[in-house]
Design an enzyme around this catalytic site. Structure first.
Site, PDB file in Angstrom:
ATOM      1  N   GLU A   9       0.797  -1.226   0.000  1.00 29.41           N
ATOM      2  CA  GLU A   9       0.000   0.000   0.000  1.00 29.41           C
ATOM      3  C   GLU A   9       0.832   1.279   0.000  1.00 29.41           C
ATOM      4  OE1 GLU A   9      -3.416   0.355   2.561  1.00 29.41           O
ATOM      5  OE2 GLU A   9      -3.554  -1.810   2.716  1.00 29.41           O
ATOM      6  N   ASP A  82      -2.283  -4.356   3.455  1.00 31.22           N
ATOM      7  CA  ASP A  82      -2.415  -4.511   4.903  1.00 31.22           C
ATOM      8  C   ASP A  82      -3.348  -5.655   5.268  1.00 31.22           C
ATOM      9  OD1 ASP A  82      -0.668  -2.462   5.263  1.00 31.22           O
ATOM     10  OD2 ASP A  82      -2.165  -0.952   5.765  1.00 31.22           O
ATOM     11  N   ASP A  84      -5.858  -5.962   7.355  1.00 35.62           N
ATOM     12  CA  ASP A  84      -7.235  -5.745   7.803  1.00 35.62           C
ATOM     13  C   ASP A  84      -8.201  -5.813   6.617  1.00 35.62           C
ATOM     14  OD1 ASP A  84      -6.673  -3.393   6.506  1.00 35.62           O
ATOM     15  OD2 ASP A  84      -6.673  -2.146   8.302  1.00 35.62           O
ATOM     16  N   GLU A  86      -9.797  -3.456   5.040  1.00 35.64           N
ATOM     17  CA  GLU A  86      -9.500  -2.456   4.003  1.00 35.64           C
ATOM     18  C   GLU A  86      -8.394  -2.978   3.091  1.00 35.64           C
ATOM     19  OE1 GLU A  86     -10.823   0.777   3.491  1.00 35.64           O
ATOM     20  OE2 GLU A  86     -12.369   0.207   4.916  1.00 35.64           O
ATOM     21  N   TYR A 289       1.729  -4.405  13.308  1.00 34.09           N
ATOM     22  CA  TYR A 289       0.653  -3.666  12.634  1.00 34.09           C
ATOM     23  C   TYR A 289      -0.179  -2.868  13.632  1.00 34.09           C
ATOM     24  CZ  TYR A 289      -2.994  -2.719   9.206  1.00 34.09           C
ATOM     25  OH  TYR A 289      -3.866  -2.097   8.360  1.00 34.09           O
ATOM     26  N   ARG A 291      -3.217  -1.361  13.395  1.00 31.70           N
ATOM     27  CA  ARG A 291      -4.688  -1.402  13.447  1.00 31.70           C
ATOM     28  C   ARG A 291      -5.104  -2.785  13.933  1.00 31.70           C
ATOM     29  NH1 ARG A 291      -4.042   1.363   8.443  1.00 31.70           N
ATOM     30  NH2 ARG A 291      -4.603   3.556   8.620  1.00 31.70           N
ATOM     31  N   HIS A 334      -4.447 -12.045  15.272  1.00 29.52           N
ATOM     32  CA  HIS A 334      -3.630 -10.840  15.167  1.00 29.52           C
ATOM     33  C   HIS A 334      -2.878 -10.642  16.475  1.00 29.52           C
ATOM     34  CE1 HIS A 334      -6.345  -8.928  11.853  1.00 29.52           C
ATOM     35  NE2 HIS A 334      -5.843 -10.086  11.507  1.00 29.52           N
TER      36      HIS A 334
END
Length: 780
Positions: A9, A82, A84, A86, A289, A291, A334
């Protein structure tokens, strides 16, 4: 050309990963989302089962073109966006745009950007998880529906500017802030009297020291004085001593929301700044990470932390722990936010240093031993009555995790009793010397206004939003003007103190500052009015439980337990009926409050929302004489302004006197307070009050702004109304409200530019406007 193209990203991440993978991989960035819903007709085909219509926006065309060319030349394309929802959606969009099959294209994820993690991810690729993609699509489509359907309703039904908008999570966040504000406005402080004694006793070395003890509260001054009077001539004796062991345990490692909260409390960082710095640390390979809603730590990480604790602090400081999430929807696979390598205790970047050290300390502390305390509670009898006073103290016997880290608390979690000092050694039946006995008036306090961090905490408690949404939500409500972040000055308040000393009672009055707040979230009048409207006509959208239920449905979609179109359909049909009913039946709302009557004219005085913000008005627009208007001050609100305060606002515009044979007046306009002189307008500096500024203060401001403008102006073409000006980034042309940047060559010969050349420059720039740089959408 490398055999493999790996797409991430962000460009910072691309550089780090390319170094790790070597020459077999070319790593490129897609700069966040590469597609979005069309703007026309919501970008959703309601009649075709809510099918989304995606387009590549203009600012991403160049990126997509380059990725297509590189993909054609590569043997294999890998997706490493990433981890997640998104990120999963971005991988799917890349498949769609680059002509890749999501069922076979290699997709890798990692929690940290380190050699072992990246290489392990490459050895264990998976494919695009369409359940996660569907969950992200469901959120995006539902949010688009809410925004596109409600915003036009607001424009039509509210007599205000057409930039109003609504959002599924943002509107609920504003509601929380609005309700807290009204709770504070309605709050009536009550007072009681706190009993506090100061005694004298020898410490361990025999030196005389003071310590405090407290008694029960008294409802009023009469009760307090009566109690003090009953203590005249009393003897004080230690009646009982209890020594209790106590322990304090460390907090769990950071999740997104707890990091945002603690960075706010300890470092004063906004939620968006915390996420920006955390993203930077992650992309540089320093932390996992950022988030995440998991408090889990990997076995490898635990080994690393345990080894560090043993080496740095010894075995007795180690207490291995495994933390579990209270939130069932948290993804245990996670990890919590932690340093990638524990031996990296700090980083060089000044901006990121404080945040990294906070994460490092919290992570280490989470695996350290409890702090051990000894709590002493002494009961002190009074010979002249049956009351007892209580003295409390605590001694730290073993510091444990406190050697590294102490967690802070929010305003509403603090209590006066938490701060306990040391007590001298006391024994039962010991006589004590009283220095003084006080009854101090104390007032109840309303719940504090939200900070960014405490708002995140509340949203998380209610199950509203997820780690990736907190920062964008707060940014949106601030940008929309529904909420503002500001300080509030405290006010001075008298409080009464009764003191018994040497068997004599004295009464005094002292002062304290109360109500001071720093960096708190205040709803604007616009936010309050919009909240009321939405609560009345769109109850489901504004309901906390309903909003949380939608989030749970997104989680079910992500787990493959529910079809995303069913969630959208269940929401849309009743929601669409509410929209149509509101458009048909709801009256226009002004957010109006009647203040009283103007004694001079007998006309009604109201506070209401105007096109450019909150204002007060004398008279009605349908009367023969036009109504008078005045803008509210920045700290005033329609809901709390009084009639007298309203009349003060009508003192503007004020005539300050004459300068250079012209009147100097001060007023407040759309863009704030200003001085008018000789048909020119000069904005007041922030520290200047339009209601009290004098002519002597205004003249230097006029001269200063005039001089600055003269220095800024290189050339003026009067007839064409074109100016050649000097700005912070070089010379530019201005015509009307538009600016036109000059090239370096044009700037070098700016003084010689003719009117024809200037007009040609403007025409060319109008025909071929410069391309705006693509923004990274996902940087929180």
């Amino acid at each position: 050309m490398a055999k493999n193209l790996l797409i991430v990203e962000s460009p910072a991440k691309a550089k780090t990963i390319e170094k790790i993978l070597g020459e077999d991989f070319q790593v490129k960035s897609c700069y966040g989302h590469i597609r979005d819903l069309e703007k026309d007709d919501m970008g959703i085909d309601i009649n075709k089962n809510y099918a989304p219509r995606y387009i590549v926006p203009d600012e991403k065309q160049k990126v997509v073109k380059e990725l297509k060319q590189l993909a054609k030349k590569s043997d294999e394309v890998w997706l490493a966006t990433d981890e997640d929802r998104e990120g999963e959606a971005i991988s799917w969009h890349l498949c769609e745009v680059l002509g890749l099959d999501p069922a076979t294209t290699k997709r890798i994820v990692f929690h940290e950007i380190t050699k072992p993690a990246i290489r392990d991810a490459v050895l264990r690729p998976r494919t695009v998880d369409m359940n996660l993609v569907d969950a992200q699509q469901a959120r995006r489509i539902l949010d688009r529906i809410v925004g596109f359907e409600i915003s036009p309703v607001l424009w039509r039904k509210m007599s205000m500017r057409n930039s109003l908008s609504a959002g599924r999570v943002q509107s609920v966040a504003v509601r929380l802030i609005a309700e807290r504000e009204r709770e504070i406005n309605a709050f009536k402080a009550t007072s009681s009297f706190k009993i506090e004694a100061v005694f004298n006793a020898p410490d361990i070395s025999g030196r005389s020291v003071n310590f405090k003890a407290e008694g029960g509260k008294r409802k009023n001054a009469e009760d307090a004085e009566s109690f003090l009077a009953s203590c005249i001539g009393a003897a004080y004796t230690v009646a009982d001593i209890q020594v209790k062991p106590a322990r304090k345990s460390p907090a769990s490692p950071f999740t997104t929301s707890t990091l945002q909260q603690e960075a706010s409390r300890k470092l004063g960082y906004s939620v968006s700044k915390t996420m920006l710095l955390a993203q930077k640390l992650y992309e540089s390979g320093y932390i996992t990470y950022m988030r995440t809603d998991s408090v889990n730590l990997s076995d490898t990480a635990l080994q690393d932390i345990h080894s560090h604790v043993k080496t740095q602090y010894s075995d007795k400081y180690l207490q291995p722990r495994k933390y579990k999430n209270k939130n069932e929807s948290a993804q245990e696979a996670h990890e919590a936010i932690r340093p990638t390598y524990m031996d990296t205790t700090s980083v060089d970047d000044a901006d990121s240093k404080r945040l990294y050290e906070l994460i490092w300390k919290r992570t280490v502390a989470s695996q350290m031993a409890d702090a051990e305390l000894e709590k002493t509670i002494a009961k002190i009898s009074i010979s002249t009555n049956k009351e007892e006073l209580t003295a409390q103290g605590e001694v730290l016997k073993f510091d444990g995790f406190l050697k590294v880290y102490i967690e802070d608390k929010d305003d509403d979690e603090m209590s006066e009793e938490e701060s306990e000092g040391m007590l001298p050694p006391l024994r039962v039946n010991q006589s004590l010397d009283l220095n003084e006995l006080k009854a101090i008036e104390r007032f109840t306090r309303p719940a504090p206004r939200y900070t960014e961090a405490s708002l995140v905490k509340k949203l998380e408690e209610l199950g509203i939003g997820r780690p990736s949404t907190y920062a964008p939500t707060i940014s949106t409500i601030l940008k929309r003007g529904y909420v503002e972040k500001r300080d509030k000055e405290g006010i001075r308040r008298d409080y009464r103190v009764l003191v018994l000393r040497n068997d004599h009672i004295t009464k005094t009055s002292e002062q304290e500052t109360t109500g001071a707040e720093r960096s708190k979230l205040f709803p604007t009048d616009l936010g309050l009015v919009v909240t009321d409207f939405l609560k009345e006509y769109f109850a489901d959208v504004m309901d906390y439980g309903f909003t949380a239920k939608i989030e749970e449905e997104f989680d079910e979609i992500a787990d493959g337990k529910k079809q995303w179109t069913k969630t959208i359909d269940g929401f849309y049909k009743p929601f669409k009926k509410d929209v149509e009913k509101t458009l048909e039946t709801a009256e226009r709302i002004k957010g109006e409050r009647e203040l009283g009557t103007d004694p001079a004219s007998g006309k009604r005085v109201v506070a209401r929302m105007g096109r450019y913000g909150p204002m007060v008005q004398i008279g009605e627009s349908n009367e023969e004489e036009k109504p008078r208007f005045a803008k509210l001050k920045s700290h005033q609100s329609i809901e709390t302004i009084g009639l007298d305060e309203a009349f003060e606002l009508f003192k503007l515009p004020r005539n300050l006197g004459r300068f250079e044979d012209e009147d100097v007046t001060v007023g407040v306009g759309r863009f704030g307070p200003f001085i008018a002189h000789n048909k020119k307008f000069y904005s007041l500096n922030k520290n200047m009050d339009p209601y009290s500024i004098t002519l002597d203060e205004a003249i230097p401001l006029i001269e200063e702004k005039r001089k600055a403008k003269d220095e800024r102006t290189i050339k003026v073409f009067e007839k064409e109304k074109i100016q050649l000006l000097r700005g912070p980034y070089g010379l530019y042309l201005k015509q009307g409200l538009r600016n036109y940047k000059l090239t370096k060559e044009q700037q070098q010969r700016a003084a010689d530019l003719t009117v024809e050349e200037v007009k040609q420059v403007i025409e060319e720039l109008k025909a071929n406007p410069p391309q705006k740089r693509a923004k990274k959408k996902r940087k929180a």
